[in-house]
Design a protein around this motif. Structure first.
Motif, PDB file in Angstrom:
ATOM      1  N   TYR A 142      13.000  10.401  29.141  1.00 11.34           N
ATOM      2  CA  TYR A 142      12.404  11.170  28.048  1.00 11.34           C
ATOM      3  C   TYR A 142      13.031  10.675  26.753  1.00 11.34           C
ATOM      4  O   TYR A 142      14.247  10.632  26.612  1.00 11.34           O
ATOM      5  N   ASP A 143      12.176  10.293  25.806  1.00 11.06           N
ATOM      6  CA  ASP A 143      12.614   9.671  24.565  1.00 11.06           C
ATOM      7  C   ASP A 143      12.277  10.549  23.366  1.00 11.06           C
ATOM      8  O   ASP A 143      11.221  11.181  23.334  1.00 11.06           O
ATOM      9  N   HIS A 144      13.200  10.568  22.402  1.00 12.50           N
ATOM     10  CA  HIS A 144      12.918  11.203  21.114  1.00 12.50           C
ATOM     11  C   HIS A 144      12.064  10.230  20.296  1.00 12.50           C
ATOM     12  O   HIS A 144      12.513   9.122  20.004  1.00 12.50           O
ATOM     13  N   ILE A 145      10.852  10.619  19.932  1.00 12.61           N
ATOM     14  CA  ILE A 145       9.987   9.762  19.130  1.00 12.61           C
ATOM     15  C   ILE A 145      10.687   9.453  17.804  1.00 12.61           C
ATOM     16  O   ILE A 145      10.828   8.295  17.419  1.00 12.61           O
ATOM     17  N   ILE A 146      11.099  10.500  17.098  1.00 12.30           N
ATOM     18  CA  ILE A 146      12.002  10.327  15.960  1.00 12.30           C
ATOM     19  C   ILE A 146      13.398  10.449  16.556  1.00 12.30           C
ATOM     20  O   ILE A 146      13.755  11.491  17.103  1.00 12.30           O
ATOM     21  N   PRO A 147      14.183   9.396  16.521  1.00  8.32           N
ATOM     22  CA  PRO A 147      15.464   9.399  17.233  1.00  8.32           C
ATOM     23  C   PRO A 147      16.354  10.589  16.858  1.00  8.32           C
ATOM     24  O   PRO A 147      16.374  11.032  15.705  1.00  8.32           O
ATOM     25  N   PHE A 148      17.041  11.089  17.855  1.00 13.65           N
ATOM     26  CA  PHE A 148      17.965  12.203  17.657  1.00 13.65           C
ATOM     27  C   PHE A 148      18.981  11.861  16.564  1.00 13.65           C
ATOM     28  O   PHE A 148      19.282  12.681  15.705  1.00 13.65           O
ATOM     29  N   SER A 149      19.468  10.618  16.583  1.00 11.67           N
ATOM     30  CA  SER A 149      20.473  10.189  15.599  1.00 11.67           C
ATOM     31  C   SER A 149      19.929  10.143  14.177  1.00 11.67           C
ATOM     32  O   SER A 149      20.686  10.105  13.217  1.00 11.67           O
ATOM     33  N   LYS A 150      18.595  10.158  14.060  1.00  7.21           N
ATOM     34  CA  LYS A 150      17.971  10.124  12.732  1.00  7.21           C
ATOM     35  C   LYS A 150      17.385  11.484  12.378  1.00  7.21           C
ATOM     36  O   LYS A 150      16.505  11.591  11.518  1.00  7.21           O
ATOM     37  N   GLY A 151      17.838  12.526  13.081  1.00 13.50           N
ATOM     38  CA  GLY A 151      17.405  13.888  12.775  1.00 13.50           C
ATOM     39  C   GLY A 151      16.264  14.415  13.610  1.00 13.50           C
ATOM     40  O   GLY A 151      15.813  15.536  13.395  1.00 13.50           O
ATOM     41  N   GLY A 152      15.795  13.641  14.570  1.00 12.49           N
ATOM     42  CA  GLY A 152      14.690  14.092  15.418  1.00 12.49           C
ATOM     43  C   GLY A 152      15.085  15.272  16.278  1.00 12.49           C
ATOM     44  O   GLY A 152      16.187  15.313  16.827  1.00 12.49           O
ATOM     45  N   ASP A 153      14.186  16.242  16.373  1.00 14.20           N
ATOM     46  CA  ASP A 153      14.445  17.436  17.175  1.00 14.20           C
ATOM     47  C   ASP A 153      14.215  17.167  18.655  1.00 14.20           C
ATOM     48  O   ASP A 153      13.440  16.294  19.033  1.00 14.20           O
ATOM     49  N   THR A 154      14.862  17.963  19.476  1.00 10.67           N
ATOM     50  CA  THR A 154      14.713  17.875  20.922  1.00 10.67           C
ATOM     51  C   THR A 154      13.662  18.900  21.329  1.00 10.67           C
ATOM     52  O   THR A 154      13.973  19.958  21.873  1.00 10.67           O
ATOM     53  N   THR A 155      12.409  18.571  21.032  1.00 10.77           N
ATOM     54  CA  THR A 155      11.275  19.446  21.320  1.00 10.77           C
ATOM     55  C   THR A 155      10.189  18.636  22.024  1.00 10.77           C
ATOM     56  O   THR A 155      10.178  17.405  21.958  1.00 10.77           O
TER      57      THR A 155
END
Length: 193
Positions: free
Chosen positions: A74-87
């Motif tokens: 499961y991948d963060h489309i907007i990376p977690f390290s760049k502020g992407g939410d875990t939704t």
């Protein structure tokens, strides 16, 4: 191999006053289920078992968080390290290799994702064999379960051996290279008597 340590919440400053808040790094079960459901269905395959990632790679639901060409994460489309939410809205399934090479890149187009993909593309017959080895049957939408029934004992091969054979053919292990594909067809040419 030891068990992984539990995930730790990450702290990040809020823009509204600098308050600290917990930010989960890993998707929960509900987000994962929604993420799987929104992924592209593989035509002719059971949607609860098979999906395609955004690069067009076929992945199997049972092969989450492993290495291999039908494995996914499961991948963060907007990376977690760049502020992407875990939704669920910020989640996509990606073939493991694609996800690892995408890393924390943002706005990666389909051509780049395809370039990260495994070179192995499975045929329908190979996917049937993998599904049989993994689930014990093959389910196609609109068809009943297809099980290796009424085969003679000598033509049955244990599902794990078939699975290992296919991993071996794709450079992941080495025990059963001498078996031919025809020996792994689960008596598909035999009709129920």
């Amino acid at each position: 191999m030891g068990t992984p340590s539990p995930p730790r919440p990450r702290r990040e400053s809020d823009e509204d006053g600098g308050k600290e808040r917990d930010r989960p790094r890993f998707f929960d079960a509900k987000a994962k289920a929604l993420c799987w459901q929104k992924a592209e269905v593989v035509p002719g395959r059971h949607p609860e078992r098979w999906r395609k990632d955004p690069a067009g790679n076929v992945v199997c639901k049972r092969f989450w968080n492993c290495l291999g060409c039908i494995c996914y994460e499961y991948d963060h489309i907007i990376p977690f390290s760049k502020g992407g939410d875990t939704t669920a809205e910020n989640c996509q399934i990606l073939q493991t290799r694609v996800n690892r090479l995408k890393s924390d890149k943002q706005l990666v187009d389909k051509a780049d994702l395809e370039g990260f993909s495994c070179d192995v593309k499975f045929t329908d017959k190979e996917l049937d064999i993998i599904e049989m080895a993994t689930y014990g049957d093959v389910i196609r939408p609109g068809n009943q379960c297809q099980k290796p029934m009424n085969c003679h004992h000598e033509c049955l091969i244990h599902p794990v051996k078939i699975f290992i054979f296919y991993w071996d053919m794709h450079d992941l292990c080495d025990p059963l290279r001498s078996l031919s594909l025809s020996e792994l067809v689960w008596c598909s040419s035999k009709k129920k008597a």
